[in-house]
Design a protein around this motif. Structure first.
Motif: not given
Length: 246
Positions: A107, A145, A151-152, A177, A148
């Motif tokens: 992040d 990680d 969420q995408q 990531w 996120q």
């Protein structure tokens, strides 16, 4: 190439990931400030990169600053980020000349503008290199990680761009990531601690684990060679049955 050389190359992991632990304890045992431990740790990073290149490793991920490290005192956080900025300004071109590509995962939005600019410059400078890809995990947490990435994919599903049943493991991995990087073959932790500490939780599903009782500032090319020797002796089955003995 001789058969012995070919066999040796086959035993070299493609991706080594390291939890660099022990800087603070190394400094404390010597009566030094913690910053001295972090500076000595930066020298160990240079030795580790040399060892990885010499042994033919393609990817090296270094856990340099965890998402939990933000809870440390403001002075230590400032020391860590300042040391990282100094390292990039003074070492990025040298690494570029050696064919090293730098990537930064985590992040990164939590860092200030000046450090993010240094990260971007280093990535852009080295992006075409391929001798060794080095990923620095900064403000990184394995759970974060995964969240996120979820969420995408949730946004994509809500917007009708994908159906939930279309989500596969490979699609999920492409939103982490570490997208585009093979999962680590071996994960190393120094300082004698035996846990992952929120590092590459998804990616470590089949990684070999090696725990070494050495503080990170004392890490040497010899310690790295010991990891590769251990890896070469292990049989990786990925859940399959072992081969029948002859």
């Amino acid at each position: 190439m001789s058969p012995d050389r070919m066999e040796k190359n086959a035993a070299i992991p493609t991706h080594v990931a390291i939890i660099m632990d022990g800087n603070g304890r190394w400094a404390r045992e010597r009566g030094l400030p913690r910053l001295a431990g972090h500076r000595a740790g930066a020298e160990a990073v240079a030795r580790c990169l040399r060892a990885a290149m010499q042994r033919g490793v393609s990817y090296l991920t270094l856990y340099a600053f965890s998402s939990e490290n933000w809870s440390r005192g403001p002075q230590e956080v400032a020391d860590l980020t300042g040391l990282l900025c100094y390292y990039l300004r003074h070492k990025a071109r040298e690494l570029h000349a050696e064919g090293v590509r730098l990537r930064f995962i985590g992040d990164l939005s939590r860092f200030d503008d000046s450090l993010r600019a240094e990260l971007a410059r280093a990535e852009e400078l080295t992006r075409h290199n391929s001798r060794l890809v080095v990923l620095f995990a900064l403000s990184y947490g394995g759970r974060g990680d995964i969240v996120q990435a979820a969420q995408q994919l949730a946004r994509a599903a809500a917007e009708g761009r994908i159906a939930p049943e279309q989500i596969t493991e490979s699609m999920f991995a492409s939103h982490l990531w570490t997208a585009g990087v093979p999962d680590p073959d071996v994960i190393v932790r120094t300082s004698g601690e035996c846990r992952l500490s929120n590092f590459l939780l998804w990616q470590s599903a089949y990684a070999e684990l090696v725990f070494q009782d050495v503080y990170w500032p004392d890490y040497s090319e010899g310690h790295f060679a010991m990891v590769l020797d251990q890896y070469a002796r292990r049989e990786r089955r990925f859940g399959a049955r072992p081969a029948a003995s002859a």
